[in-house]
Write a protein that holds these residues in place. Structure first.
Motif, PDB file in Angstrom:
ATOM      1  N   ASP A  36       6.630  -2.623   6.044  1.00 22.22           N
ATOM      2  CA  ASP A  36       6.101  -1.868   7.195  1.00 22.22           C
ATOM      3  C   ASP A  36       6.981  -2.150   8.425  1.00 22.22           C
ATOM      4  O   ASP A  36       7.156  -3.315   8.819  1.00 22.22           O
ATOM      5  CB  ASP A  36       4.647  -2.311   7.447  1.00 22.22           C
ATOM      6  N   GLN A  55       2.829  -4.715   3.280  1.00 25.16           N
ATOM      7  CA  GLN A  55       2.019  -4.636   4.505  1.00 25.16           C
ATOM      8  C   GLN A  55       2.426  -5.700   5.526  1.00 25.16           C
ATOM      9  O   GLN A  55       2.936  -6.771   5.160  1.00 25.16           O
ATOM     10  CB  GLN A  55       0.549  -4.807   4.145  1.00 25.16           C
ATOM     11  N   ASP A  92       0.851  -1.189   0.000  1.00 27.83           N
ATOM     12  CA  ASP A  92       0.000   0.000   0.000  1.00 27.83           C
ATOM     13  C   ASP A  92       0.889   1.242   0.000  1.00 27.83           C
ATOM     14  O   ASP A  92       2.114   1.129   0.170  1.00 27.83           O
ATOM     15  CB  ASP A  92      -0.938  -0.022   1.211  1.00 27.83           C
ATOM     16  N   TYR A  93       0.263   2.412  -0.141  1.00 33.58           N
ATOM     17  CA  TYR A  93       1.029   3.664  -0.190  1.00 33.58           C
ATOM     18  C   TYR A  93       1.663   3.981   1.161  1.00 33.58           C
ATOM     19  O   TYR A  93       1.093   3.650   2.199  1.00 33.58           O
ATOM     20  CB  TYR A  93       0.111   4.821  -0.616  1.00 33.58           C
ATOM     21  N   PRO A  94       2.816   4.615   1.161  1.00 30.14           N
ATOM     22  CA  PRO A  94       3.454   4.942   2.449  1.00 30.14           C
ATOM     23  C   PRO A  94       2.728   6.083   3.161  1.00 30.14           C
ATOM     24  O   PRO A  94       2.389   7.087   2.524  1.00 30.14           O
ATOM     25  CB  PRO A  94       4.875   5.370   2.048  1.00 30.14           C
ATOM     26  N   TYR A  95       2.488   5.930   4.457  1.00 32.77           N
ATOM     27  CA  TYR A  95       1.978   7.057   5.254  1.00 32.77           C
ATOM     28  C   TYR A  95       3.007   8.176   5.204  1.00 32.77           C
ATOM     29  O   TYR A  95       4.220   7.913   5.253  1.00 32.77           O
ATOM     30  CB  TYR A  95       1.779   6.637   6.716  1.00 32.77           C
ATOM     31  N   GLY A  96       2.545   9.395   5.112  1.00 29.85           N
ATOM     32  CA  GLY A  96       3.455  10.543   5.059  1.00 29.85           C
ATOM     33  C   GLY A  96       3.820  10.924   3.642  1.00 29.85           C
ATOM     34  O   GLY A  96       4.531  11.903   3.431  1.00 29.85           O
TER      35      GLY A  96
END
Ligand SMILES: C[S@@+](CC[C@H](N)C(=O)[O-])C[C@H]1O[C@@H](n2cnc3c(N)ncnc32)[C@H](O)[C@@H]1O
Length: 247
Positions: free
Chosen positions: A119, A63, A51-55
């Motif tokens: 992650d 994941q 999934d897309y990186p947070y930030g």
């Protein structure tokens, strides 16, 4: 020894591990290697594992959930928790010494990252050690994992025909290996060193040791800083230095 590899590309690993010396070692049950498809453990209905990186930022991140569940399945199947290694350019650089140590363990597992990596939380939760195969970045952890498996498996009893074939090799004893030759004795005007054709085992051993010292001195002088020389080695080394200063 059992080795489990967690990857998004199990076929890539199986292909390499089915060939040559490791393929034979597996057939002869000298090493028990399993390649697991992390994607088979996702609970996402579209079988997504990233999934897309947070930030924000470029790329995708693997994941935690499928990796965690894949590892749990390995623990259940093996009945023991393996020492888990994450292949990462941020790890300590892999060396022969570590290959020998890992070969003495009964069960290890390797986690191959992809995309921008994994992650962080699943690494914190599960991983015992991070290993890098050098200060460069690859697209995935499969090639590094295969390099580690190869280096470890060839240390296991019976995998190589003769234990000498690795104890004399580069890095095992702290030096680089001497040069090797095979037939014919002359090729394009280049001759095999006479001593190797003499059948005189003691002279051959001394020549090889001297070549090992000389090669290490020229190609990897940094290795000599860690190397404890015997009296005989010290004598050979001063002979090398004398010969070279006379040239
Ligand atoms: C593109 S890399 C991710 C690099 C990460 N974004 C970083 O800068 O540290 C994708 C995966 O390849 C593997 N990898 C890349 N280079 C490696 C190396 N030198 N040694 C071991 N594994 C490596 C790791 O498993 C990593 O998760």
């Amino acid at each position: 020894m059992r080795i489990d590899i967690m990857t998004l590309f199990p076929e890539m690993c199986e292909t390499v591990l089915g060939e040559s010396i490791l393929g034979r070692a597996r057939e002869n049950k000298l090493v028990d290697i399993h390649c697991h498809d992390i994607r088979a453990y996702t609970i996402d209905k579209h079988r997504r594992v990233d999934d897309y990186p947070y930030g924000g930022g470029m790329g995708m991140v693997m994941q935690a959930q499928p990796i965690y569940d894949c590892f749990e399945a390995i623990v259940r199947a093996a009945g023991s928790r393996p020492h888990l290694i994450y292949l990462s350019p941020q790890g300590g650089v892999f060396r022969q010494r570590r290959a020998v140590e890992l070969a003495s363990m009964s069960h290890i597992a390797l986690l191959c990252g992809h995309y921008e990596g994994v992650d962080e939380r699943v690494l914190e939760e599960l991983v015992d050690e991070e290993i890098s195969i050098g200060d460069f970045v690859l697209t995935g952890g499969e090639l590094p994992a295969l390099a580690v498996v190869d280096a470890v498996a060839r240390m296991l009893p019976g995998v190589l025909a003769d234990e000498e074939s690795f104890t004399e090799e580069s890095h095992y004893g702290g030096l680089l290996e001497y040069p090797q030759y095979t037939r014919p004795p002359q090729w394009r005007g280049r001759e095999v060193p006479e001593v190797l054709l003499s059948g005189h085992h003691a002279n051959i051993a001394t020549w090889r040791r001297k070549q090992s010292l000389q090669r290490t001195l020229h190609k990897r002088p940094d290795m000599l800083e860690q190397f404890t020389m015997s009296k005989e080695d010290a004598k050979l080394m001063s002979a090398i230095r004398e010969e070279e200063s006379a040239e």
